[in-house]
Motif scaffolding. Structure first.
Motif, PDB file in Angstrom:
ATOM      1  N   PRO A   1      59.577  18.309 -22.671  1.00  0.00           N
ATOM      2  CA  PRO A   1      59.728  19.235 -23.792  1.00  0.00           C
ATOM      3  C   PRO A   1      60.055  20.663 -23.367  1.00  0.00           C
ATOM      4  N   HIS A   2      59.963  20.962 -22.080  1.00  0.00           N
ATOM      5  CA  HIS A   2      60.240  22.311 -21.596  1.00  0.00           C
ATOM      6  C   HIS A   2      60.860  22.239 -20.206  1.00  0.00           C
ATOM      7  N   SER A   3      61.420  23.341 -19.771  1.00  0.00           N
ATOM      8  CA  SER A   3      62.039  23.391 -18.450  1.00  0.00           C
ATOM      9  C   SER A   3      60.983  23.436 -17.360  1.00  0.00           C
ATOM     10  N   ALA A   4      61.258  22.803 -16.257  1.00  0.00           N
ATOM     11  CA  ALA A   4      60.368  22.845 -15.103  1.00  0.00           C
ATOM     12  C   ALA A   4      60.683  24.101 -14.288  1.00  0.00           C
ATOM     13  N   LEU A   5      59.762  24.509 -13.453  1.00  0.00           N
ATOM     14  CA  LEU A   5      59.940  25.713 -12.645  1.00  0.00           C
ATOM     15  C   LEU A   5      61.185  25.628 -11.782  1.00  0.00           C
ATOM     16  N   ASP A   6      61.464  24.478 -11.201  1.00  0.00           N
ATOM     17  CA  ASP A   6      62.648  24.367 -10.347  1.00  0.00           C
ATOM     18  C   ASP A   6      63.939  24.555 -11.138  1.00  0.00           C
ATOM     19  N   ASP A   7      63.951  24.157 -12.408  1.00  0.00           N
ATOM     20  CA  ASP A   7      65.122  24.390 -13.259  1.00  0.00           C
ATOM     21  C   ASP A   7      65.330  25.880 -13.499  1.00  0.00           C
ATOM     22  N   LEU A   8      64.245  26.601 -13.734  1.00  0.00           N
ATOM     23  CA  LEU A   8      64.336  28.047 -13.947  1.00  0.00           C
ATOM     24  C   LEU A   8      64.799  28.759 -12.684  1.00  0.00           C
ATOM     25  N   LEU A   9      64.289  28.333 -11.540  1.00  0.00           N
ATOM     26  CA  LEU A   9      64.715  28.940 -10.271  1.00  0.00           C
ATOM     27  C   LEU A   9      66.182  28.635  -9.978  1.00  0.00           C
ATOM     28  N   ASP A  10      66.638  27.426 -10.280  1.00  0.00           N
ATOM     29  CA  ASP A  10      68.057  27.084 -10.110  1.00  0.00           C
ATOM     30  C   ASP A  10      68.936  27.970 -10.986  1.00  0.00           C
TER      31      ASP A  10
END
Length: 62
Positions: A14-23
């Motif tokens: 349901p939400h973005s993971a931390l690695d997606d935000l860092l990418d």
């Protein structure tokens, strides 16, 4: 018409993971460096960038 094509949301978290935000942050930083003319290309040999079969450059931009 486009709304009718999407009948249900895609499966996934349901939400973005931390690695997606860092990418995303890394991609934005690299794009900014590229546009400003400060980007360096890693993976070139004597200034030559290898091109793949689809015509895309095979290099890392930092």
């Amino acid at each position: 018409m486009a709304a009718a094509a999407v009948r249900k949301p895609l499966a996934g978290p349901p939400h973005s993971a931390l690695d997606d935000l860092l990418d995303a942050a890394a991609a934005a930083w690299t794009a900014r460096q590229f546009v400003a003319g400060h980007a360096a290309h890693i993976g070139t040999a004597a200034g030559h960038v290898r091109i793949d079969d689809a015509g895309y450059p095979m290099t890392i931009v930092v």
